[in-house]
Enzyme design. Structure first.
Site, PDB file in Angstrom:
ATOM      1  N   TRP A 166      14.215  39.213 -22.975  1.00  0.00           N
ATOM      2  CA  TRP A 166      15.135  39.304 -24.114  1.00  0.00           C
ATOM      3  C   TRP A 166      14.509  39.923 -25.344  1.00  0.00           C
ATOM      4  O   TRP A 166      15.195  40.272 -26.289  1.00  0.00           O
ATOM      5  CB  TRP A 166      15.661  37.903 -24.472  1.00  0.00           C
ATOM      6  CG  TRP A 166      14.551  36.908 -24.658  1.00  0.00           C
ATOM      7  CD1 TRP A 166      14.084  36.032 -23.712  1.00  0.00           C
ATOM      8  CD2 TRP A 166      13.724  36.732 -25.809  1.00  0.00           C
ATOM      9  NE1 TRP A 166      13.012  35.322 -24.213  1.00  0.00           N
ATOM     10  CE2 TRP A 166      12.780  35.729 -25.505  1.00  0.00           C
ATOM     11  CE3 TRP A 166      13.679  37.313 -27.084  1.00  0.00           C
ATOM     12  CZ2 TRP A 166      11.801  35.310 -26.407  1.00  0.00           C
ATOM     13  CZ3 TRP A 166      12.713  36.894 -27.991  1.00  0.00           C
ATOM     14  CH2 TRP A 166      11.789  35.904 -27.644  1.00  0.00           C
ATOM     15  N   ASN A 167      13.169  40.008 -25.405  1.00  0.00           N
ATOM     16  CA  ASN A 167      12.562  40.358 -26.701  1.00  0.00           C
ATOM     17  C   ASN A 167      12.715  41.825 -27.078  1.00  0.00           C
ATOM     18  O   ASN A 167      12.820  42.160 -28.252  1.00  0.00           O
ATOM     19  CB  ASN A 167      11.102  39.886 -26.783  1.00  0.00           C
ATOM     20  CG  ASN A 167      10.209  40.514 -25.741  1.00  0.00           C
ATOM     21  OD1 ASN A 167      10.686  41.079 -24.757  1.00  0.00           O
ATOM     22  ND2 ASN A 167       8.921  40.407 -25.937  1.00  0.00           N
ATOM     23  N   LYS A 190      18.694  43.147 -13.786  1.00  0.00           N
ATOM     24  CA  LYS A 190      19.084  41.819 -14.250  1.00  0.00           C
ATOM     25  C   LYS A 190      18.476  41.594 -15.626  1.00  0.00           C
ATOM     26  O   LYS A 190      17.303  41.287 -15.766  1.00  0.00           O
ATOM     27  CB  LYS A 190      18.596  40.739 -13.273  1.00  0.00           C
ATOM     28  CG  LYS A 190      19.331  39.441 -13.481  1.00  0.00           C
ATOM     29  CD  LYS A 190      18.469  38.209 -13.312  1.00  0.00           C
ATOM     30  CE  LYS A 190      17.541  37.931 -14.441  1.00  0.00           C
ATOM     31  NZ  LYS A 190      18.133  37.707 -15.771  1.00  0.00           N
ATOM     32  N   PRO A 191      19.299  41.779 -16.679  1.00  0.00           N
ATOM     33  CA  PRO A 191      18.765  41.545 -18.029  1.00  0.00           C
ATOM     34  C   PRO A 191      18.578  40.056 -18.284  1.00  0.00           C
ATOM     35  O   PRO A 191      19.135  39.227 -17.557  1.00  0.00           O
ATOM     36  CB  PRO A 191      19.853  42.115 -18.947  1.00  0.00           C
ATOM     37  CG  PRO A 191      21.119  42.037 -18.160  1.00  0.00           C
ATOM     38  CD  PRO A 191      20.731  42.154 -16.700  1.00  0.00           C
ATOM     39  N   GLY A 244       8.224  39.895 -18.167  1.00  0.00           N
ATOM     40  CA  GLY A 244       8.540  38.543 -18.626  1.00  0.00           C
ATOM     41  C   GLY A 244       7.281  37.703 -18.656  1.00  0.00           C
ATOM     42  O   GLY A 244       6.165  38.229 -18.704  1.00  0.00           O
ATOM     43  N   GLU A 266       4.794  43.250 -15.715  1.00  0.00           N
ATOM     44  CA  GLU A 266       4.400  43.334 -17.133  1.00  0.00           C
ATOM     45  C   GLU A 266       4.559  41.923 -17.682  1.00  0.00           C
ATOM     46  O   GLU A 266       5.677  41.476 -17.951  1.00  0.00           O
ATOM     47  CB  GLU A 266       5.313  44.314 -17.885  1.00  0.00           C
ATOM     48  CG  GLU A 266       5.216  45.754 -17.413  1.00  0.00           C
ATOM     49  CD  GLU A 266       3.909  46.430 -17.835  1.00  0.00           C
ATOM     50  OE1 GLU A 266       3.177  45.879 -18.678  1.00  0.00           O
ATOM     51  OE2 GLU A 266       3.632  47.506 -17.296  1.00  0.00           O
ATOM     52  N   CYS A 300       4.948  40.710 -26.438  1.00  0.00           N
ATOM     53  CA  CYS A 300       3.788  40.475 -25.578  1.00  0.00           C
ATOM     54  C   CYS A 300       2.544  41.093 -26.209  1.00  0.00           C
ATOM     55  O   CYS A 300       1.427  40.686 -25.924  1.00  0.00           O
ATOM     56  CB  CYS A 300       4.030  41.079 -24.210  1.00  0.00           C
ATOM     57  SG  CYS A 300       4.511  42.802 -24.313  1.00  0.00           S
ATOM     58  N   GLU A 398       0.626  31.916 -25.639  1.00  0.00           N
ATOM     59  CA  GLU A 398       1.364  32.883 -26.457  1.00  0.00           C
ATOM     60  C   GLU A 398       2.178  32.118 -27.493  1.00  0.00           C
ATOM     61  O   GLU A 398       2.962  31.237 -27.126  1.00  0.00           O
ATOM     62  CB  GLU A 398       2.373  33.612 -25.560  1.00  0.00           C
ATOM     63  CG  GLU A 398       1.925  34.925 -25.048  1.00  0.00           C
ATOM     64  CD  GLU A 398       3.057  35.644 -24.304  1.00  0.00           C
ATOM     65  OE1 GLU A 398       3.768  35.011 -23.508  1.00  0.00           O
ATOM     66  OE2 GLU A 398       3.201  36.846 -24.530  1.00  0.00           O
ATOM     67  N   SER A 458       2.230  50.946 -28.549  1.00  0.00           N
ATOM     68  CA  SER A 458       3.290  51.359 -27.629  1.00  0.00           C
ATOM     69  C   SER A 458       3.791  52.776 -27.886  1.00  0.00           C
ATOM     70  O   SER A 458       4.132  53.113 -29.015  1.00  0.00           O
ATOM     71  CB  SER A 458       4.483  50.411 -27.759  1.00  0.00           C
ATOM     72  OG  SER A 458       4.036  49.084 -27.665  1.00  0.00           O
ATOM     73  N   GLU A 475       3.490  51.123 -17.086  1.00  0.00           N
ATOM     74  CA  GLU A 475       4.774  51.755 -17.379  1.00  0.00           C
ATOM     75  C   GLU A 475       4.559  52.824 -18.431  1.00  0.00           C
ATOM     76  O   GLU A 475       3.837  52.615 -19.399  1.00  0.00           O
ATOM     77  CB  GLU A 475       5.773  50.702 -17.872  1.00  0.00           C
ATOM     78  CG  GLU A 475       6.163  49.735 -16.768  1.00  0.00           C
ATOM     79  CD  GLU A 475       7.314  48.788 -17.152  1.00  0.00           C
ATOM     80  OE1 GLU A 475       7.370  48.354 -18.301  1.00  0.00           O
ATOM     81  OE2 GLU A 475       8.137  48.502 -16.266  1.00  0.00           O
TER      82      GLU A 475
HETATM   83  P1  NAD Z   1      10.920  34.885 -18.875  1.00  0.00           P
HETATM   84  O1  NAD Z   1       9.823  35.010 -17.892  1.00  0.00           O
HETATM   85  O2  NAD Z   1      11.452  33.546 -19.184  1.00  0.00           O
HETATM   86  O3  NAD Z   1      12.168  35.755 -18.429  1.00  0.00           O
HETATM   87  C1  NAD Z   1      12.045  37.118 -18.111  1.00  0.00           C
HETATM   88  C2  NAD Z   1      13.156  37.502 -17.175  1.00  0.00           C
HETATM   89  O4  NAD Z   1      13.003  36.773 -15.960  1.00  0.00           O
HETATM   90  C3  NAD Z   1      14.554  37.175 -17.682  1.00  0.00           C
HETATM   91  O5  NAD Z   1      15.437  38.183 -17.263  1.00  0.00           O
HETATM   92  C4  NAD Z   1      14.860  35.860 -16.994  1.00  0.00           C
HETATM   93  O6  NAD Z   1      16.241  35.633 -16.834  1.00  0.00           O
HETATM   94  C5  NAD Z   1      14.204  36.105 -15.647  1.00  0.00           C
HETATM   95  N1  NAD Z   1      13.877  34.885 -14.907  1.00  0.00           N
HETATM   96  C6  NAD Z   1      13.537  33.667 -15.401  1.00  0.00           C
HETATM   97  N2  NAD Z   1      13.331  32.809 -14.384  1.00  0.00           N
HETATM   98  C7  NAD Z   1      13.538  33.494 -13.236  1.00  0.00           C
HETATM   99  C8  NAD Z   1      13.477  33.162 -11.856  1.00  0.00           C
HETATM  100  N3  NAD Z   1      13.153  31.944 -11.440  1.00  0.00           N
HETATM  101  N4  NAD Z   1      13.745  34.127 -10.969  1.00  0.00           N
HETATM  102  C9  NAD Z   1      14.071  35.372 -11.360  1.00  0.00           C
HETATM  103  N5  NAD Z   1      14.140  35.750 -12.644  1.00  0.00           N
HETATM  104  C10 NAD Z   1      13.877  34.825 -13.571  1.00  0.00           C
HETATM  105  O7  NAD Z   1      10.400  35.638 -20.176  1.00  0.00           O
HETATM  106  P2  NAD Z   1      11.169  35.859 -21.546  1.00  0.00           P
HETATM  107  O8  NAD Z   1      11.105  34.583 -22.318  1.00  0.00           O
HETATM  108  O9  NAD Z   1      12.497  36.500 -21.328  1.00  0.00           O
HETATM  109  O10 NAD Z   1      10.255  36.974 -22.219  1.00  0.00           O
HETATM  110  C11 NAD Z   1       9.104  36.685 -22.905  1.00  0.00           C
HETATM  111  C12 NAD Z   1       7.894  36.908 -22.025  1.00  0.00           C
HETATM  112  O11 NAD Z   1       7.875  38.255 -21.584  1.00  0.00           O
HETATM  113  C13 NAD Z   1       6.602  36.711 -22.761  1.00  0.00           C
HETATM  114  O12 NAD Z   1       5.692  36.026 -21.949  1.00  0.00           O
HETATM  115  C14 NAD Z   1       6.127  38.126 -23.027  1.00  0.00           C
HETATM  116  O13 NAD Z   1       4.748  38.246 -23.214  1.00  0.00           O
HETATM  117  C15 NAD Z   1       6.604  38.828 -21.819  1.00  0.00           C
HETATM  118  N6  NAD Z   1       6.712  40.255 -22.058  1.00  0.00           N
HETATM  119  C16 NAD Z   1       5.799  41.085 -21.477  1.00  0.00           C
HETATM  120  C17 NAD Z   1       5.848  42.447 -21.723  1.00  0.00           C
HETATM  121  C18 NAD Z   1       4.849  43.379 -21.107  1.00  0.00           C
HETATM  122  O14 NAD Z   1       5.111  44.577 -21.089  1.00  0.00           O
HETATM  123  N7  NAD Z   1       3.723  42.907 -20.607  1.00  0.00           N
HETATM  124  C19 NAD Z   1       6.845  42.966 -22.537  1.00  0.00           C
HETATM  125  C20 NAD Z   1       7.771  42.093 -23.109  1.00  0.00           C
HETATM  126  C21 NAD Z   1       7.691  40.735 -22.848  1.00  0.00           C
END
Ligand code: NAD
Length: 494
Positions: A166-167, A190-191, A244, A266, A300, A398, A458, A475
């Protein structure tokens, strides 16, 4: 209500209304099979904005059918045509940047100026990969013994599942969709459940740009596991690209093992920002403020731990606190807002818990330090903490919020040891006026990326990604498309 407030409220309503509220499957917008919907919330008011379909397993299978059916035709499309679609989508995003920025602010919270910055950054991935679509090459060589030829070609991996956070609701999507389109892969996107609207708007733009039906399928859901599990178990799926948290990434890597899927991950970060004794103080404060406050600290890449040489620590902490403490906190749609709300009550609760924990073990609050009370939404003010002890949880986790913990060090070896003392390795920042010292840090830090006297790394033209538990793969840059290509070798008898 004044006339201008009334007009702003109407415009907000209009940009939300215009978004197609459906699952996109095989080129058609549809409700979820079981008719379920969920509400999308504005984090600055904690009020619902609208409802979107809440996809389940049956919808996931329908999307898989559509992506699989479109794959062969899409792979056979001329690379130039795929590039032109991305180029047109890039132009449409730039044209519609104001509405898209407002939409993103409404669902995610960041100030509109920052949302516009993300929209343009997101569009750049399409421009970059429009140019890369026509540069996929192969190889031809004479075998070492002279008997035969070695022919290497690169082909699309096949249908891919793309899961985004979502970020950065749009840029994390275009960073995957761009190379997948360029390479000739079909997709199911899947957003994150908090921010589906930017992705739905993006999918509509790609359709307007000429993307054929079935190439991009979008599933909005509040039940991510119910949607991803049948897809990961389907042998027609060939690729998973996930952005995520590390915890969810680890789970998905496990689930990908059965199908031996190609995975790109990522994941989370815990970025150190190191200010050496010879740093330019103003440059370091400026860089630290950007590395911390971009995206309300919900990145992140956010500087999570500030290691400052003891000779500069007092001056640095004071200047940073002045700068962060003067930032205007407000709803992202307010023209002077610089710091919006956190994404939800869980995000706010985590930041509050980490600050309380740090203060409990001896950290000193220089500015901020308490959630903003007396208003709806999930606001936390910019916060600087000094003398943060090694056992504070925020040095390991984090923070994902506008909180800067400052820790002092005495020499480079100590700074490098502290910086590397984490399971993460996404990005690091180093401020020094010595080239020699900068090179030494760049070589010794365990990190996928490094900002040398820079608080932002970035760009679509560079390989973005982490080492250790921050991820697998890159990426963007010239290697970004490789994540969506398989290598095929043909032994040729001549
Ligand atoms: P999250 O892991 O909670 O969710 C990310 C995505 O995964 C969402 O679409 C969510 O719906 C989905 N998801 C959650 N549980 C799932 C499951 N059991 N099965 C399948 N999909 C599932 O993360 P968030 O809170 O949305 O985002 C923040 C995190 O993302 C932070 O840890 C951040 O560091 C990371 N992030 C990393 C990068 C990178 O490029 N390395 C970039 C942006 C964010």
């Amino acid at each position: 209500m004044s006339d201008s407030t009334d007009m702003s409220a109407k415009r907000e309503q209009l940009v939300v209304e215009r978004v197609p509220k459906g699952l996109l499957i095989g080129g058609r917008w549809r409700p979820a099979k079981d008719g379920r919907e969920y509400e999308v919330e504005d984090p600055s008011t904690a009020q619902p904005l609208c409802a979107v379909p809440d996809a389940g397993a049956e919808d996931a299978r329908a999307a898989m059918d559509a992506a699989a059916a479109a794959q062969a035709g899409w792979a056979a499309t001329a690379p130039r045509e795929r590039g032109e679609i991305l180029r047109r989508a890039y132009e449409l995003i730039v044209e519609r940047q104001n509405d898209l920025a407002l939409l993103m602010t409404l669902e995610m919270g960041k100030p509109v100026a920052e949302s516009r910055g993300e929209i343009l950054y997101a569009a750049e991935f399409f421009r970059w990969f429009a140019e890369e679509a026509v540069r996929v090459d192969g190889g031809w060589a004479t075998a070492p013994d002279g008997n035969g030829r070695i022919w290497v070609m690169r082909q699309p991996v096949g249908p891919a599942l793309l899961i985004t956070p979502w970020n950065f609701p749009m840029a994390m999507g275009t960073r995957k969709i761009g190379p997948a389109v360029a390479a000739g892969c079909t997709m199911i996107v899947k957003p994150a459940h908090q921010t589906p609207l930017s992705m739905l708007a993006l999918a509509e733009i790609l359709g307007n740009a000429g993307l054929p039906d079935g190439v991009l399928n979008v599933l909005t859901t509040s039940r991510p596991g119910e949607v991803s599990t049948p897809l990961l178990e389907d042998p027609r799926l060939r690729k998973l690209s996930f952005t995520g948290s590390t915890g969810v990434g680890q789970k998905l890597i496990g689930q990908s093992a059965a199908g031996v899927l190609r995975t790109s991950m990522e994941l989370g970060g815990n970025a150190p920002l190191i200010v050496c004794a010879d740093a330019d103080l103003e440059k370091a404060v400026e860089g630290a403020a950007i590395a911390k406050m971009r995206n309300i600290g919900e990145a992140c890449t956010a500087a999570n731990r500030m290691y400052v040489h003891q000779d500069l620590a007092e001056a640095f902490t004071g200047r940073l606190a002045e700068k962060l403490g003067s930032m205007v906190v407000g709803r992202g749609t307010e023209p002077d807002a610089q710091v919006g709300p956190l994404i939800d009550s869980a995000g706010l609760g985590k930041v509050d818990r980490l600050v309380r924990d740090a203060v409990g073990v001896g950290a000193r609050v220089v500015t901020g330090g308490e959630p903003l009370s007396g208003r709806p939404g999930y606001f936390y003010p910019p916060t600087v903490l000094a003398d943060v002890p090694a056992d504070a949880a925020m040095l390991r986790e984090e923070i994902f919020g506008p909180v800067a913990p400052v820790v002092t060090f005495t020499d480079d070896d100590e700074a490098i040891r502290l910086a590397n003392d984490t399971v993460f390795g996404l990005v690091s920042y180093v401020f020094t006026e010595s080239l020699r010292r900068g090179i030494r840090y760049a070589e010794r830090l365990e990190t996928g990326m490094l900002g040398l006297n820079k608080g932002v790394v970035s760009t679509p033209a560079a390989p973005f990604g982490g080492v250790k538990q921050s991820g697998i793969g890159r990426e963007g840059g010239f290697v970004g498309i490789d994540e969506y290509l398989e290598i095929k070798y043909v032994a040729v008898d001549v």
